[in-house]
Design a protein around this motif. Structure first.
Motif, short mmCIF file in Angstrom:
data_model
loop_
_atom_site.label_atom_id
_atom_site.label_comp_id
_atom_site.label_asym_id
_atom_site.label_seq_id
_atom_site.Cartn_x
_atom_site.Cartn_y
_atom_site.Cartn_z
N LEU A 63 0.83 -1.20 0.00
CA LEU A 63 0.00 0.00 0.00
C LEU A 63 0.86 1.26 0.00
N VAL A 64 1.89 1.29 0.87
CA VAL A 64 2.78 2.45 0.90
C VAL A 64 3.53 2.59 -0.41
N GLY A 65 3.97 1.44 -0.96
CA GLY A 65 4.65 1.48 -2.25
C GLY A 65 3.76 2.05 -3.34
N GLY A 66 2.48 1.68 -3.32
CA GLY A 66 1.55 2.23 -4.31
C GLY A 66 1.36 3.72 -4.16
N LEU A 67 1.25 4.17 -2.91
CA LEU A 67 1.10 5.61 -2.67
C LEU A 67 2.33 6.38 -3.14
N LEU A 68 3.53 5.87 -2.81
CA LEU A 68 4.75 6.54 -3.23
C LEU A 68 4.85 6.59 -4.75
N THR A 69 4.47 5.50 -5.41
CA THR A 69 4.55 5.44 -6.87
C THR A 69 3.60 6.44 -7.51
N GLU A 70 2.39 6.53 -6.97
CA GLU A 70 1.40 7.44 -7.57
C GLU A 70 1.68 8.90 -7.24
N LEU A 71 2.06 9.19 -6.00
CA LEU A 71 2.21 10.57 -5.57
C LEU A 71 3.58 11.15 -5.90
N LEU A 72 4.62 10.31 -5.90
CA LEU A 72 5.96 10.81 -6.17
C LEU A 72 6.52 10.16 -7.43
N ASP A 73 7.22 9.06 -7.27
CA ASP A 73 7.84 8.39 -8.40
C ASP A 73 8.18 6.97 -7.95
N TRP A 74 8.28 6.04 -8.88
CA TRP A 74 8.55 4.66 -8.49
C TRP A 74 9.91 4.54 -7.80
N ARG A 75 10.84 5.45 -8.07
CA ARG A 75 12.16 5.40 -7.42
C ARG A 75 12.06 5.69 -5.92
N ALA A 76 10.96 6.32 -5.51
CA ALA A 76 10.80 6.66 -4.09
C ALA A 76 10.70 5.41 -3.21
N ILE A 77 10.28 4.27 -3.78
CA ILE A 77 10.17 3.06 -2.97
C ILE A 77 11.54 2.59 -2.50
N PHE A 78 12.61 3.00 -3.18
CA PHE A 78 13.96 2.66 -2.74
C PHE A 78 14.48 3.71 -1.74
N PHE A 79 14.24 4.97 -2.01
CA PHE A 79 14.75 6.03 -1.14
C PHE A 79 14.11 5.99 0.24
N VAL A 80 12.85 5.56 0.35
CA VAL A 80 12.17 5.57 1.63
C VAL A 80 12.82 4.61 2.61
N ASN A 81 13.52 3.61 2.09
CA ASN A 81 14.17 2.65 2.97
C ASN A 81 15.40 3.22 3.68
N VAL A 82 15.96 4.31 3.16
CA VAL A 82 17.15 4.89 3.78
C VAL A 82 16.84 5.43 5.18
N PRO A 83 15.86 6.32 5.33
CA PRO A 83 15.55 6.77 6.71
C PRO A 83 15.05 5.65 7.61
N ILE A 84 14.29 4.70 7.04
CA ILE A 84 13.83 3.57 7.84
C ILE A 84 15.03 2.78 8.36
N GLY A 85 16.00 2.55 7.50
CA GLY A 85 17.19 1.81 7.91
C GLY A 85 17.99 2.55 8.97
N LEU A 86 18.11 3.86 8.82
CA LEU A 86 18.87 4.65 9.80
C LEU A 86 18.19 4.63 11.17
N VAL A 87 16.86 4.78 11.19
CA VAL A 87 16.13 4.74 12.46
C VAL A 87 16.27 3.37 13.11
N THR A 88 16.16 2.32 12.29
CA THR A 88 16.31 0.96 12.82
C THR A 88 17.69 0.75 13.41
N LEU A 89 18.71 1.27 12.73
CA LEU A 89 20.08 1.14 13.23
C LEU A 89 20.23 1.83 14.58
N LEU A 90 19.69 3.04 14.71
CA LEU A 90 19.78 3.76 15.98
C LEU A 90 19.05 3.04 17.10
N LEU A 91 17.86 2.53 16.81
CA LEU A 91 17.11 1.79 17.82
C LEU A 91 17.83 0.51 18.23
#
Length: 390
Positions: A63-91
């Motif tokens: 669902l999030v991937g679909g929203l990112l693809t429609e509202l931004l660009d399909w490349r956003a599905i890769f970029f969104v993982n960067v902040p998620i990964g950084l937050v996970t690393l800190l936690l």
């Protein structure tokens, strides 16, 4: 945590890892779930939460991937993982206790390179062969390179002092069965998601968000079922849970073969619910098997190997299942009927893979009392690895 011994010492005998492979066996620090939660109810609950988290990710991801693809660009599905990964690393750094191996293994760089080259060449060969012909020079060269690299990988792992895939682990039939099961569910259910998504968007003409919503009930079922497995694992043996879950995955995949070019957008939903609910049982049970077979020795390495088999299953499954679909039908403007016919064949093939995984689970993971593993005493992490365990 207590330091771990680096040698099996006087316990080594014929059939043990040291005897078979000619050297001391280093014991890795356990992964967080094995290190923080002891065997029993606490670990079962933790594994259930772990499986539910996986299910939740599948529920949110499309669902999030679909929203990112429609509202931004399909490349956003890769970029969104960067902040998620950084937050996970800190936690992780803040909350997960360290379980470092006092004597860490060296990186098996040649083994990693050979495995990567062999698998990449195989996937490339399958994709190119399907697209431009199996006799094409590119496909033939890629197949030859894949076979050569994988054979060299096996030979290297047999000779090197610290292999990335220790051969003695493959003497444990339960461990091998778990890896085959992990590969099977990835190469069947999770690999086929690529083509069911193309069906929803290119044949039924759904938007990315609409396609994500189609998956939502099934992936929520995975989340709920995974969270309920803590109690199930206390009364049902893990090998039964894994065998039944893979069998249900096969049933769900076959239920999806009713899809046609003019079907309702919900045509895949009943099969998806059955297959994803089965996957909800599979994930915690699989983690429990891997930890149960390897907690005392190489559990961190074993967990990594299990993840590698999962990811390899998806890559190989996507490539092989794609052989059933005409290349031109995969693109917008291709024949919807040709795509549907190919998708039905791919679903049957995926179900067959899941059935093979079911058989392997029933044969390899069912305990054999006469060959029960011998573990060290409660105060020592020194263990003896039997030639075959169940």
């Amino acid at each position: 945590m207590r330091p771990r011994t680096d040698d099996l010492g006087p316990r080594s005998r014929p059939g043990s890892a040291r005897h078979r492979w000619g050297g001391p066996v280093r014991l890795l620090a356990r992964p967080p779930l094995a290190d923080v939660f002891d065997r029993g109810r606490a670990r079962a609950s933790a594994l259930a939460a772990y499986g539910a988290t996986i299910g939740g990710a599948f529920a949110v991801g499309p669902l999030v991937g679909g929203l990112l693809t429609e509202l931004l660009d399909w490349r956003a599905i890769f970029f969104v993982n960067v902040p998620i990964g950084l937050v996970t690393l800190l936690l992780t750094l803040r909350w997960v206790p360290e379980s470092r191996d006092p004597r860490p293994r060296a990186a098996d760089v040649p083994g990693q390179l050979l495995a990567a080259v062999g698998l990449a060449a195989f996937v490339f060969a399958v994709l190119r062969g399907h697209e431009i012909g199996w006799s094409d020079a590119q496909a033939v060269i890629a197949f030859v390179l894949a076979v050569g690299a994988l054979v060299a990988f096996v030979a290297h792992e047999m000779r090197t002092a610290e292999p990335m895939l220790p051969p003695y682990l493959l003497a444990n039939r339960a461990f091998v069965g778990a890896q085959v099961a992990a590969f099977a569910i990835s190469a069947s259910l999770f690999a086929v998601f690529v083509y069911t998504t193309l069906y929803l968007q290119n044949v039924l003409l759904l938007s990315p968000v609409q396609a994500g919503l189609v998956y939502l009930p099934a992936t929520v079922a995975m989340f709920v079922v995974a969270g309920a497995t803590a109690k199930l694992d206390r009364v049902v043996p893990a090998w039964v849970s894994l065998s039944c879950s893979l069998a249900l995955v096969a049933v769900g995949l076959l239920m999806m073969t009713v899809a046609e070019a003019d079907s309702s957008k919900y045509v895949l939903l009943p099969g998806l619910v059955v297959a994803c609910a089965a996957a909800g049982v599979f994930n915690p049970a699989m983690s429990g098997i891997v930890l149960g077979e390897s907690t005392a020795a190489h559990s961190g390495l074993a967990a990594g190997i299990n993840d590698a088999f999962r990811q390899t299953g998806i890559a190989v499954g996507v490539a092989v299942l794609g052989m059933f679909l005409p290349a031109e039908s995969l693109l917008p403007g291709g024949s919807p009927q040709d795509f549907v016919s190919g998708l039905q064949g791919a679903l049957v093939a995926a179900a067959f893979v899941a059935v093979l995984g079911t058989v392997v689970c029933a044969v390899c993971l069912r305990p054999r009392p006469q060959t029960a593993p011998v573990f060290g005493d409660a105060e020592s992490d020194t263990v003896e690895l039997p030639a075959v365990t169940g």
